[in-house]
Design an enzyme around this catalytic site. Sequence first.
Site, PDB file in Angstrom:
ATOM      1  CG  ASP A 227       0.857   1.200 -10.324  1.00 33.61           C
ATOM      2  OD1 ASP A 227       1.537   0.238 -10.730  1.00 33.61           O
ATOM      3  OD2 ASP A 227       0.760   1.502  -9.123  1.00 33.61           O
TER       4      ASP A 227
ATOM      5  CG  HIS B 205      10.168  -0.311 -11.271  1.00 34.62           C
ATOM      6  ND1 HIS B 205      10.442  -0.790 -10.004  1.00 34.62           N
ATOM      7  CD2 HIS B 205       8.811  -0.283 -11.381  1.00 34.62           C
ATOM      8  CE1 HIS B 205       9.300  -1.027  -9.374  1.00 34.62           C
ATOM      9  NE2 HIS B 205       8.300  -0.727 -10.180  1.00 34.62           N
TER      10      HIS B 205
END
Length: 876
Positions: free
Chosen positions: A575, A727
């Site tokens: 991330d 996503h």
Amino acid sequence: MKSFGPAIPTMSLGHGAAGYTMEAKLQAAAKAGFVGIEMFYPCLEAFSLTLEGATPRDKLRKAAAESKRIAEGLGLDIFVLQPVLNYDGIKDPKEHEERVEEIRFRFELCHLLGCDIMQVPANFRLDDGITGDEAKIVADLQEIADWGAKESPPIRFVYEAMCWSTFNSTWQRGWNIVQKIDRPNFGYVLDAFHIGGLEYADPTLPGGVRPDAEANLQQSLDELVRTIPGDRVFYIQLVDAERLDIPLAPLGSPEGSSKSPYYLHGQAPRMSWSRNYEEARGAHMPIEKICKAFVDTGFKGWVSFELFNRFMSVPAEETPDLPTEHAERGFKSWLTLKQNLNLQTDESQHLPKQPGQHHFHLPKHWHPAHRHCPPIESTPPKPTPFDDVQGDVIIGLQKRVQAFIFFSVTEVDAFRHILKHKIAPKVATTVTVQEAAQRIAAARSGGSRVWLPLTLFNVAFTAVGVKKLLGVDDDKMQENFPGATAFLAGQQADAVKNLADTLKTDQTLANWKDEYLGRKIDGVLLVTAEKLSALEREINELLEIIGKSVHVVKRVNGTVRPGAEEGHEHFGYLDGISHPTLIGFNDKTGAPGETAIDPSVVLTGLTAPTLSTGTGTGTGSSGTSTSTPPAPSWLKNGSFLVFRELQQLVPEFNSFVATSAVEFQKDLPGITADAVGARIVGRWKSGAPVVLAPTEDNPVLGGDPERNQHFDYGDDLEQVKCPYAAHLRKTNPRKGTNNPVIAVAPHLFIRAGIPYGPEVTVHERENNKSDPHHERGLLFVSYQSSIEAGFQFVQKSWSNNPAFPFGNKANITTPGSDLIIGQTNTGGARSANGIKPEGNTDQNNNLSAPAEFVVSRGGEYFFVPSIEALKTKIGA
């Protein structure tokens, strides 16, 4: 080489990350009288960040060539590029191959620098990813020696046994390795600190000297002179060390065992001693005696004064004379040593350097004008005073742990006074964060993964809080925040109306925690630290300062995940990779693929391009533009903060991915759960984008900041490689919508979240179900100048919208929802097209998720005022 020549490393003249420029350091070295330079790779890397180039490696090439140009103009000879850290003995074949590729790239830098030596210290990693197997270590070093020998001119290497190396910490073991490498281009470097620091001194003992120091050192030096032929020593390094008033604790001691401020738990004490304390000659150890032994081997060549100390990472603006002071101290030591040991130098000629040959000369007389040369690449003027912007907004507060302290103000006048006089002066700014980043980079330049003692905080306020503090009515709030409808209404209302958080039958929020309901929160303190005990101290100090002027409504803690999962969110995906950069601030130093946006997209109160606030239905723009009155001046350099507590149902997600893979295998034998998950997310867990690695993970790509965000979907308009509903693609379409009028940049925002909660338990994993007593997820944080154009737009118009991207080239009527964060208000099933490969134009190639895997547990919208506004508007 038939003589000796004085040299100094660039790092010894100040860390590049602390702002000491390459030109200033080389000028200081030449002016002091040095003629040789050890080029430290971190210094070259820091220099490269000031230059333009298509990729970081292009910038490094430019930095190397420019460094050589400067050095030659000053009469300096760059003779080595170092260090190649933690290379030998790596167990993982893939990691080994990556390191070899990196080293071979550095050959190119050596040629551009004009040097022919690379220094390889013995591996000092403490994890189980390396081996002490001598045959393996020798083979690893032979491999790069053979590659180096093929270069033109050939690249030479030196091995260095450091006194904190894991397996080869003595000169005897280091020299044994070099003998077994048995390559003419692989020699040895003798370092006085590593010999004296092991045989004579010990920083873990009171007084810092071994009981048998004199005899032990003499025996070692006598053996060294008998054993190592001087022609196999390519250069020597000299530096002393400070005698410690407070000893360091031995490696393996419990945390807190030493009271020294420079003790780092988990780091070898001699490494901490080296990086924080080393002084010039004459402070502690018999350096002259050690150097005489080096000379007695028959060595002639470079004598490098490799100073390290704690001052090298102090920001350059605080100690601008540090390069000059260190260079002058080093050269004074050289003159003393030269006289006492009768070292002969050849300073009468300056001949072109041939491979393997070095000729020394002293620089010509310095003209006073040389002392104030402008930097090679001047930084463009910044349009925004970034010391007025709170630190989490643009770069992000450095953190290993973080707390969000949500509070209500109970005594307005007292709080405003405290805010202005006691809180605002302590708030971390963007400049604070920049300086902290430089200190961290400097501390980690030796290869260690240290966490510096560092506590920082920011403060922000809800619309309810601002209204209370300013003492104004709703109309005045509208005037103060024109067009900020979502902020003024609060996130609870927005979650029902626009975000599609799950609702009960009475249309109230089903999963929100009570503290987030009813607009109880006036403000939030964002506090970060490197460890929990430091975080608690900082929070206690802040709450003591604020006193009874506030009531703590709620506290939420986040923490970086442990071990190999550091940097990954709880589903396991790397991330925090892709962030926009701000034009005029960090757009020139961003990684390839990072979108440069106008500062007005993130910061309030600036002249802004027209922002979109519509649904993005393909009517000729990315939405309908709205015209709002100009913002009041006190909003300048602020930002809107979106906070969301997002629970992640990890066992359920993993089970869904695994079950889907089994179903897909009926048509696609061999497809894995990891591959299905990657297509849902748009990245593999390593960080590798699916559009660049469509069929299998590529961890090298995933971990390469030059490539892991350097992509778009312009050549994948039919979702062959990456599904429209992935996503990553949903939240940032990156030229992949087949609609050129859709603007992406105005809707980007900066994320600064952190995971929360424990790791998945064995019981949860076995039962494929989350335990409500072990809640985990992401404390989502984003910054933007407009919540409507930023977070709200992306969530509502892209992630939640099954029709987006509309008008796509694969003619898919319903591309589907983002199966990670897409919401429906019911919390029920959502579907996505194209997750199963090889059906990119099939309207019926849909994967249905039975429920949400990310559940909103609540949140709020905040305004992050500038420092000036904290002092003059919010505070009083």
